[in-house]
Design a protein around this motif. Structure first.
Motif, PDB file in Angstrom:
ATOM      1  N   GLU A   1     109.026 -52.069  43.288  1.00 20.12           N
ATOM      2  CA  GLU A   1     107.791 -52.219  43.722  1.00 20.12           C
ATOM      3  C   GLU A   1     107.343 -51.917  45.131  1.00 20.12           C
ATOM      4  O   GLU A   1     106.488 -51.169  45.557  1.00 20.12           O
ATOM      5  N   GLU A   2     108.167 -52.488  46.067  1.00 25.75           N
ATOM      6  CA  GLU A   2     107.929 -52.346  47.505  1.00 25.75           C
ATOM      7  C   GLU A   2     108.465 -50.799  48.024  1.00 25.75           C
ATOM      8  O   GLU A   2     107.900 -50.072  48.667  1.00 25.75           O
ATOM      9  N   ASN A   3     109.423 -50.339  47.357  1.00 19.49           N
ATOM     10  CA  ASN A   3     109.990 -48.930  47.728  1.00 19.49           C
ATOM     11  C   ASN A   3     108.741 -47.857  47.037  1.00 19.49           C
ATOM     12  O   ASN A   3     108.570 -47.081  47.705  1.00 19.49           O
ATOM     13  N   LYS A   4     108.048 -48.384  45.912  1.00 18.43           N
ATOM     14  CA  LYS A   4     107.196 -47.390  45.379  1.00 18.43           C
ATOM     15  C   LYS A   4     106.152 -47.325  46.519  1.00 18.43           C
ATOM     16  O   LYS A   4     105.331 -46.085  46.536  1.00 18.43           O
ATOM     17  N   LYS A   5     105.947 -48.190  47.123  1.00 21.74           N
ATOM     18  CA  LYS A   5     104.756 -48.070  48.266  1.00 21.74           C
ATOM     19  C   LYS A   5     104.876 -47.028  49.372  1.00 21.74           C
ATOM     20  O   LYS A   5     104.033 -46.456  50.003  1.00 21.74           O
TER      21      LYS A   5
ATOM     22  N   VAL B   1     117.530 -36.038  63.667  1.00 20.33           N
ATOM     23  CA  VAL B   1     116.335 -36.606  63.133  1.00 20.33           C
ATOM     24  C   VAL B   1     115.553 -35.656  62.328  1.00 20.33           C
ATOM     25  O   VAL B   1     115.352 -34.483  62.950  1.00 20.33           O
ATOM     26  N   VAL B   2     115.065 -36.084  60.893  1.00 20.27           N
ATOM     27  CA  VAL B   2     114.252 -35.163  60.353  1.00 20.27           C
ATOM     28  C   VAL B   2     112.951 -36.057  59.825  1.00 20.27           C
ATOM     29  O   VAL B   2     113.116 -37.045  59.913  1.00 20.27           O
ATOM     30  N   THR B   3     111.809 -35.096  59.458  1.00 18.16           N
ATOM     31  CA  THR B   3     110.815 -35.803  58.824  1.00 18.16           C
ATOM     32  C   THR B   3     110.524 -35.212  57.544  1.00 18.16           C
ATOM     33  O   THR B   3     110.750 -34.160  57.390  1.00 18.16           O
ATOM     34  N   VAL B   4     110.397 -36.229  56.624  1.00 13.20           N
ATOM     35  CA  VAL B   4     110.370 -35.813  55.173  1.00 13.20           C
ATOM     36  C   VAL B   4     109.135 -36.570  54.470  1.00 13.20           C
ATOM     37  O   VAL B   4     108.872 -37.471  55.113  1.00 13.20           O
ATOM     38  N   GLU B   5     108.924 -36.076  53.236  1.00 15.15           N
ATOM     39  CA  GLU B   5     107.735 -36.852  52.325  1.00 15.15           C
ATOM     40  C   GLU B   5     108.476 -37.529  51.254  1.00 15.15           C
ATOM     41  O   GLU B   5     109.225 -36.916  50.554  1.00 15.15           O
ATOM     42  N   ILE B   6     108.144 -38.700  51.109  1.00 18.97           N
ATOM     43  CA  ILE B   6     108.756 -39.262  50.062  1.00 18.97           C
ATOM     44  C   ILE B   6     108.212 -38.980  48.924  1.00 18.97           C
ATOM     45  O   ILE B   6     106.985 -38.909  48.485  1.00 18.97           O
ATOM     46  N   THR B   7     108.999 -38.672  47.826  1.00 17.82           N
ATOM     47  CA  THR B   7     108.383 -38.363  46.308  1.00 17.82           C
ATOM     48  C   THR B   7     108.807 -39.271  45.373  1.00 17.82           C
ATOM     49  O   THR B   7     108.156 -38.997  44.278  1.00 17.82           O
ATOM     50  N   TYR B   8     109.844 -39.785  45.607  1.00 18.80           N
ATOM     51  CA  TYR B   8     110.504 -40.785  44.318  1.00 18.80           C
ATOM     52  C   TYR B   8     111.069 -42.195  44.921  1.00 18.80           C
ATOM     53  O   TYR B   8     111.554 -41.979  46.110  1.00 18.80           O
ATOM     54  N   ALA B   9     110.694 -43.185  44.277  1.00 19.29           N
ATOM     55  CA  ALA B   9     111.444 -44.578  44.755  1.00 19.29           C
ATOM     56  C   ALA B   9     112.230 -44.955  43.660  1.00 19.29           C
ATOM     57  O   ALA B   9     111.957 -45.125  42.406  1.00 19.29           O
ATOM     58  N   ALA B  10     113.507 -45.468  43.989  1.00 22.11           N
ATOM     59  CA  ALA B  10     114.361 -46.328  43.174  1.00 22.11           C
ATOM     60  C   ALA B  10     114.463 -47.600  43.790  1.00 22.11           C
ATOM     61  O   ALA B  10     114.166 -47.868  45.018  1.00 22.11           O
ATOM     62  N   PRO B  11     115.029 -48.931  43.073  1.00 19.32           N
ATOM     63  CA  PRO B  11     115.205 -50.121  43.890  1.00 19.32           C
ATOM     64  C   PRO B  11     115.796 -50.110  45.185  1.00 19.32           C
ATOM     65  O   PRO B  11     115.433 -50.872  46.008  1.00 19.32           O
ATOM     66  N   HIS B  12     116.847 -49.181  45.246  1.00 21.07           N
ATOM     67  CA  HIS B  12     117.848 -49.443  46.400  1.00 21.07           C
ATOM     68  C   HIS B  12     117.728 -48.067  47.125  1.00 21.07           C
ATOM     69  O   HIS B  12     118.412 -48.126  48.068  1.00 21.07           O
ATOM     70  N   HIS B  13     116.919 -46.996  46.847  1.00 21.03           N
ATOM     71  CA  HIS B  13     116.813 -45.910  47.732  1.00 21.03           C
ATOM     72  C   HIS B  13     115.699 -44.993  47.466  1.00 21.03           C
ATOM     73  O   HIS B  13     114.885 -45.498  46.389  1.00 21.03           O
ATOM     74  N   LEU B  14     115.148 -44.061  48.416  1.00 20.04           N
ATOM     75  CA  LEU B  14     114.096 -43.181  48.220  1.00 20.04           C
ATOM     76  C   LEU B  14     114.479 -41.855  48.065  1.00 20.04           C
ATOM     77  O   LEU B  14     115.600 -41.476  48.871  1.00 20.04           O
TER      78      LEU B  14
END
Length: 509
Positions: free
Chosen positions: A388-392, A440-453
């Protein structure tokens, strides 16, 4: 053309001896192994080829004594090496670390083919002890009772070109009833702030852009030098080191977590919005039995203050399930704290009885099946919260430091991996341009799992860094040598949780 006299002067130069280090336990042991590697290479040894699996001239075990099966694991590995040593004259085996400090002569009695046993206080003696064992043809057991020299003065072969551990203290003054570490590592001994900052500045000059300040109880730093605010001052001083992009620390103790540390974290831009603070139990009754000098309200109060000052902070923890006397009500208190604290990750441990600790002789040891059932309930709850926290994070743009070896499937998925400022692990699409570990890279998060993005879209930006340059330079130098074997160490950054894992400094802070 070479004359006969020239040929007569030629001598065969023996190949340098190879070494392999196998490391178990906490970040203290990880960093100690970097020092052991530095000592051996200073003495002329080279790392064994990758996959040697005990075929090196010297095999060093850097042991941990925290888990119940530590002894069995060590003797099992030593037993597997016995026939290799018998078939290879001159091969040497050394055992160091916490288990060596604890068992001493027992190791040589159980495994008489071991050549050297050394403790946590005298790792600098390893090359001398190996040579003495070779000349005298008998095992050398040398366990110092107190620190001979602060380990950071020793040569170090660091496993990363862009991120580094920096010890600020050794030892621990706590008396937790489940923990044997203070008896093996000794009382807390602090380094001088100037020495720490000199090491940090030297590392940055070499290209390192992330450091992790390391101590058995890192925020108790200053008790040995008489300054209660020494740790917050150290964090702020790290903020003034030009070129240092990221500062982390592990592991603090709730007892010593003061408001000036929270302020320093919030006000120092390169101190990352991440905190690993062991809870161990949410029950005041169990905390008292553990001899932990805080209670549930105190712990949750610290988290509330941290989140008020640093809203996006990711907080992780250690929890022990099944401590002697833990009732179902006590366990429910732990579950309630987990619900309230909403940890990004929790490293959960089933209580492990360790001889020599007060908890080992306590009444009401919990049956294994009860501990297992509680453990599974806790893991399930934390998995749900972590997800749930990663989905944020989905939809957010995050700046990542590109990591090496953190994504086990990167080759198959054509991705790279990196760590966000809050230490979350992110796998991202490999860009067309070259990206090196440390960049260093900048990315946009598209998916969340419990232990990684995941960041499945195109990388938004790439910033080449001095840390990436350092990695490239080091990689080129390594390519000119025989392929080396890693020390078997955890990667820089918080490792993914395992069913029973060691997280903070021995998981006992």
């Amino acid at each position: 053309m070479t004359s006969s006299s020239d040929r007569s002067l030629a001598v065969d130069v023996p190949a340098p001896k190879s070494y392999e280090i196998r490391t178990y336990g906490c970040q203290m042991n990880v960093h100690d192994s970097e020092r052991l590697a530095g000592l051996l290479e200073d003495a002329g040894y080279v790392r064994a080829p990758e996959g040697s699996d005990g075929d090196a001239d010297v095999v060093v075990f850097n042991t941990c004594a925290v888990r119940e099966n530590a002894d069995n694991r060590l003797y099992g590995n030593l037993g597997r090496l016995a026939p290799k040593k018998a078939d290879r004259p001159g091969m040497q085996i050394a055992v160091g670390g916490c288990l060596a400090q604890k068992d001493r002569d027992t190791i040589v009695k159980k495994a008489p083919w071991v050549d050297v046993v050394f403790g946590t206080h005298n790792i600098g003696k390893l090359p001398v002890l190996l040579e003495r064992a070779r000349v005298q043809e008998e095992a050398q057991v040398e366990i110092a009772e107190s620190l001979e020299a602060f380990p950071s003065t020793l040569p170090t072969r660091r496993e990363s070109a862009y991120a580094a551990w920096v010890s600020i203290s050794v030892g621990c003054n706590n008396t937790c009833t489940f923990c044997i570490v203070p008896a093996l590592r000794g009382k807390e001994k602090d380094r001088r702030p100037g020495d720490i900052l000199a090491e940090v500045e030297a590392l940055v000059a070499e290209g390192v852009s992330e450091i992790t300040l390391l101590g058995q109880n890192v925020n108790a730093y200053g008790s040995d030098i008489g300054d209660r605010e020494a740790f917050s001052k150290l964090l702020r001083a790290c903020g003034a080191v030009e070129g240092l992009e990221r500062v982390r620390f592990t592991s603090p103790h709730p007892r010593d977590f003061t408001d000036d540390v929270i302020a320093a974290m919030a006000e120092t831009p390169n101190v990352m919005p991440q905190l690993h603070m062991p809870l161990q139990s949410g029950s005041d009754t169990v905390l008292k039995a553990m001899r932990r000098s805080y209670r549930q309200d105190r712990y949750l109060g610290i988290i509330e203050k941290v989140r008020a000052a640093i809203p996006h902070a990711a907080i992780t923890t250690d929890i022990i399930v099944g401590f002697p006397g833990e009732t179902e009500e006590d366990f429910e208190q732990t579950m309630q704290v987990v619900r309230e604290a909403r940890f990004a990750q929790a490293f959960t441990f089933q209580y492990s009885k360790r001889p020599g600790t007060p908890a080992a002789t306590m009444e009401n040891q919990i049956p294994k099946e009860v501990v297992q059932a509680r453990y599974e309930r806790l893991v399930a709850l934390q998995e749900e919260i972590s997800w749930e926290e990663n989905k944020k994070q989905v939809g957010r743009s995050l700046e990542l430091m590109v990591a090496e070896g953190e994504g086990r499937k990167d080759g198959a998925t054509h991705r790279l991996s990196g760590r966000a400022a809050d230490n979350r692990l992110v796998h991202f699409t490999k860009p067309d341009e070259e990206v090196r570990p440390g960049d260093v890279v900048t990315v946009e998060i598209t998916y969340a799992a419990p232990h990684h993005l995941l960041a499945e879209g195109a990388v938004l930006s790439v910033r080449r860094t001095r840390a990436g340059d350092a990695w490239e330079k080091r990689n080129a130098a390594e390519a000119a040598k025989p392929a080396g074997v890693m020390l078997g160490l955890p990667k820089i950054g918080r490792p993914e949780p395992l069913p029973v894992a060691t997280a903070g400094a021995c998981g006992c802070d």
